[in-house]
Design a protein around this motif. Structure first.
Motif, PDB file in Angstrom:
ATOM      1  N   LEU A  22      -7.509  -2.395  11.285  1.00 48.58           N
ATOM      2  CA  LEU A  22      -7.449  -3.287  12.446  1.00 48.58           C
ATOM      3  C   LEU A  22      -7.847  -4.711  12.075  1.00 48.58           C
ATOM      4  N   ALA A  23      -8.849  -4.865  11.222  1.00 49.60           N
ATOM      5  CA  ALA A  23      -9.286  -6.204  10.805  1.00 49.60           C
ATOM      6  C   ALA A  23      -8.139  -6.962  10.141  1.00 49.60           C
ATOM      7  N   GLY A  24      -7.355  -6.278   9.336  1.00 53.11           N
ATOM      8  CA  GLY A  24      -6.214  -6.927   8.702  1.00 53.11           C
ATOM      9  C   GLY A  24      -5.096  -7.225   9.672  1.00 53.11           C
ATOM     10  N   PHE A  43      -7.459   0.797   2.991  1.00 51.45           N
ATOM     11  CA  PHE A  43      -7.255  -0.147   4.094  1.00 51.45           C
ATOM     12  C   PHE A  43      -8.055  -1.426   3.909  1.00 51.45           C
ATOM     13  N   ALA A  44      -9.223  -1.354   3.298  1.00 52.76           N
ATOM     14  CA  ALA A  44     -10.004  -2.565   3.038  1.00 52.76           C
ATOM     15  C   ALA A  44      -9.228  -3.488   2.100  1.00 52.76           C
ATOM     16  N   ALA A  45      -8.655  -2.943   1.040  1.00 49.61           N
ATOM     17  CA  ALA A  45      -7.895  -3.746   0.080  1.00 49.61           C
ATOM     18  C   ALA A  45      -6.669  -4.379   0.740  1.00 49.61           C
ATOM     19  N   GLN A  46      -5.936  -3.580   1.486  1.00 51.40           N
ATOM     20  CA  GLN A  46      -4.740  -4.096   2.161  1.00 51.40           C
ATOM     21  C   GLN A  46      -5.106  -5.229   3.129  1.00 51.40           C
ATOM     22  N   ARG A  73      -4.132   1.961  -6.444  1.00 52.57           N
ATOM     23  CA  ARG A  73      -3.602   0.880  -7.277  1.00 52.57           C
ATOM     24  C   ARG A  73      -2.669  -0.001  -6.455  1.00 52.57           C
ATOM     25  N   HIS A  74      -1.813   0.625  -5.636  1.00 50.87           N
ATOM     26  CA  HIS A  74      -0.912  -0.131  -4.755  1.00 50.87           C
ATOM     27  C   HIS A  74      -1.709  -1.004  -3.791  1.00 50.87           C
ATOM     28  N   ALA A  75      -2.765  -0.449  -3.186  1.00 51.84           N
ATOM     29  CA  ALA A  75      -3.580  -1.208  -2.238  1.00 51.84           C
ATOM     30  C   ALA A  75      -4.228  -2.405  -2.933  1.00 51.84           C
ATOM     31  N   ALA A  76      -4.741  -2.195  -4.144  1.00 49.87           N
ATOM     32  CA  ALA A  76      -5.355  -3.300  -4.892  1.00 49.87           C
ATOM     33  C   ALA A  76      -4.321  -4.386  -5.185  1.00 49.87           C
TER      34      ALA A  76
END
Length: 161
Positions: free
Chosen positions: A65-67, A92-95, A123-126
């Protein structure tokens, strides 16, 4: 059914407001009291929504939600969540950090890329986080990094820009 309640007071205002809805298409708004600025939201979950009572799932959804809402003030908390015990929260944090374009997240995102190992989802999220918040110089500086995981993240993030 118990109502969802939102109690909010804007910065610079003395007046607070209470919004309530039972999810049936109508809501009420009335004056309220709140000592400080900010917002509190109270949700009552149905029994079939037990998965939202799990603290990891709740943090993951908050990170997402933050993103989606571009809530820049959440960036410091999201950076901390890059090392959360739950891979779902880290994802989700990384995205979201990428969506927020948080420059402070560049080093922690490279650390996540290194720590992700062979996990393609993390790895994708990073990479997506780095594509959003690292500048070209940050990414080019890692192309010759000793770690193949960091090199891969940098090159793929460069492609995404």
């Amino acid at each position: 059914m118990r109502p969802t309640t939102c109690l909010s007071r804007a910065a610079g205002s003395e007046q607070a407001w209470r919004w309530e809805s039972e999810g049936q298409g109508t809501f009420t708004v009335q004056e309220a009291a709140r000592a400080t600025r900010g917002t509190d939201v109270v949700l009552h979950l149905r029994p079939e929504q037990d998965d939202y009572q799990d603290e990891h799932e709740l943090r993951a959804q908050l990170a997402k939600l933050a993103g989606e809402t571009r809530e820049a003030s959440a960036a410091p908390e999201l950076i901390g969540w890059l090392s959360d015990a739950s891979p779902h929260v880290r994802f989700f944090a990384a995205q979201s950090l990428g969506k927020l374009q948080s420059r402070e997240a560049v080093e922690p995102l490279f650390a996540l890329a290194e720590a992700a190992g062979d996990d393609p989802v993390l790895r994708h999220a990073a990479v997506m986080g780095l594509a959003g918040c690292a500048d070209r110089a940050d990414l080019l500086a890692r192309v010759l990094h000793p770690s193949p995981r960091v090199r891969l993240a940098a090159v793929v993030a460069l492609r995404r820009r």
